[in-house]
Design an enzyme around this catalytic site. Structure first.
Site, mmCIF file in Angstrom:
data_model
loop_
_atom_site.group_PDB
_atom_site.id
_atom_site.type_symbol
_atom_site.label_atom_id
_atom_site.label_comp_id
_atom_site.label_asym_id
_atom_site.label_seq_id
_atom_site.Cartn_x
_atom_site.Cartn_y
_atom_site.Cartn_z
ATOM 1 N N LYS A 190 -29.277 -15.803 42.104
ATOM 2 C CA LYS A 190 -28.151 -16.320 42.877
ATOM 3 C C LYS A 190 -26.831 -16.015 42.163
ATOM 4 O O LYS A 190 -26.818 -15.299 41.162
ATOM 5 C CB LYS A 190 -28.344 -17.824 43.132
ATOM 6 C CG LYS A 190 -29.702 -18.177 43.750
ATOM 7 C CD LYS A 190 -29.882 -17.659 45.171
ATOM 8 C CE LYS A 190 -31.333 -17.670 45.637
ATOM 9 N NZ LYS A 190 -31.915 -18.952 45.957
ATOM 10 N N ILE A 191 -25.735 -16.565 42.641
ATOM 11 C CA ILE A 191 -24.423 -16.076 42.192
ATOM 12 C C ILE A 191 -24.090 -16.487 40.762
ATOM 13 O O ILE A 191 -23.582 -15.690 39.977
ATOM 14 C CB ILE A 191 -23.355 -16.487 43.223
ATOM 15 C CG1 ILE A 191 -23.697 -15.749 44.523
ATOM 16 C CG2 ILE A 191 -21.944 -16.168 42.737
ATOM 17 C CD1 ILE A 191 -22.743 -15.912 45.639
#
Ligand SMILES: *Cc1c(COP(=O)(O)O)cnc(C)c1O
Length: 387
Positions: A190-191
């Site tokens: 994820k980010i």
């Protein structure tokens, strides 16, 4: 040449230092760093409360419980998401149904939602919770979903696992303007990452209190929450049947360090996406469409094959990319196709846009440390595979 994955984390020296500091400190769990991380994420998003947990999956479960989801209730979500978006309902003993996606954004379609709500209303089986998922980081049409939530009386949990750092109508995703709770994931793809980890944001103090209780065995040490009187300084009370879903200090330290680079990461993802847009323009692909109301976190860069213009199948193009060391992926197999979900008796024909998406979609490598040379290799491989 090594393979190029579809996503990966970046760990720099400040991340390592932050983690080592915690390892040398008095608290590995239940210390000061988790609350500091919660305050940081809440402030970044403009939400009043944040409850960090060991995963977004746990956060989704606890959010459902805090909103009162119970056996007999319905939760609706999009079929084009990770199974955790709907499993949270099953963990509460509730029932799951899906709403077809928008053909341009691949997010839950407010039009399809409205049609389904009308039918459900007539049949007396409205959902208690709807979970819009910001696929690839692109925000759903939250204003429309919120209007329907008001009209039909359901709760909204935003599964924003892909979307931290993005914006909707100029404001940070996670401010819960159009939802009861928003969830982020900090899994390494994820980010930003905490290794494993997730967080639930809300502006409702009561929901926040219930989520905090449920993530830690349903136990409180706060006198004002207690049912009985204190027997002494050792005293605590279990008020609910909760879980151990806590985030550790180690994870929170990593998250606090990573969030410093969040805006840079999203900017970098946008640069890479624009470069893909240019380099892939001439191929028989449908490139990601961005709604003007949103600023995507761009967790994923998803293309669709225009199969009518390609002499190969979806599987052939996908396999050819994998054989060339390009770690493409497919986000996601529509959940109603999973063997575990088949017993729900859902019909694929009811989700024509999710089915069309599944026949054509490919996620290309996208992460902030992807170099232009690597991106050129992806583009070249795609030219060979899809021409
Ligand atoms: C990754 C993801 C989850 C689960 O996140 P974890 O932190 O791994 O539990 C849930 N929903 C979506 C849409 C995801 O992409």
């Amino acid at each position: 040449m090594g393979g190029i994955p579809y996503g990966r984390q970046e760990i720099l020296q400040p991340d390592i230092d932050a983690v080592v500091d915690v390892l040398r400190s008095d608290f590995l769990t239940q210390g000061p760093v988790v609350p500091a991380f919660e305050a940081k994420v809440a402030a970044y998003c403009g939400a009043s409360h944040a409850s960090a947990m060991n995963s977004a999956t746990s956060a989704l479960h606890v959010a459902c419980l805090a909103l009162g989801l119970k056996p007999g209730d319905w939760l609706w979500t999009t079929p084009v998401t990770f199974v955790a978006s709907s499993n949270c309902a099953l963990h509460c003993g509730a029932k799951v149904d899906f709403v077809d996606v928008d053909p341009r954004t691949y997010n839950l379609s407010p039009d399809a939602l409205e049609r389904k709500l009308r039918t459900a209303n007539a049949a007396g089986c409205l959902p208690k919770i709807v979970v819009p998922v910001h696929l690839a980081g692109q925000p759903c049409d939250m204003e429309a979903i919120y209007r329907l939530a008001r009209e039909y009386g359901f709760h909204v949990i935003e599964d924003a696992s892909h979307a931290i750092g993005g914006r909707y109508q100029g404001e940070p995703i996670g401010n819960c303007r159009y939802s009861d709770v928003t969830i982020f994931s900090f899994h390494p793809v994820k980010i930003i990452t905490t290794a494993e980890g997730g967080i639930a944001l809300t502006n409702d103090a009561g929901i926040a209190e219930r989520m905090n209780l449920l993530r830690s065995h349903g136990i409180t040490r706060e006198p004002q929450l207690m049912a009985g009187g204190s027997d002494g300084p050792w005293y605590y009370e279990q008020l609910e049947l909760g879980y151990n879903y806590r985030m550790t200090e180690v994870q929170a330290a990593l998250g606090l360090s990573q969030i410093e680079r969040l805006d840079d990461y999203v900017t970098r993802r946008h640069k890479l996406a624009r470069r893909y847009d240019d380099l892939l323009e001439d191929l028989p692909l449908t490139l990601p469409w961005q709604h003007p109301d949103g600023y995507s976190g761009l967790h994923l860069y998803i293309v669709r094959l225009n199969l009518g213009e390609i002499r190969k199948t979806h599987r052939e193009v996908f396999s050819s990319l994998r054989e060339q060391g390009i770690g493409v992926n497919l986000h996601y197999i529509p959940i109603y196709r999973q063997p575990y979900y088949e017993k729900l008796g859902l019909r694929r024909e009811d989700f024509p846009h999710a089915e069309a998406y599944y026949r054509e979609a490919i996620s290309l490598p996208m992460y902030p440390t992807l170099t232009e040379e690597e991106q050129d290799r992806v583009v070249k491989a795609l030219h060979e595979a899809a021409s």
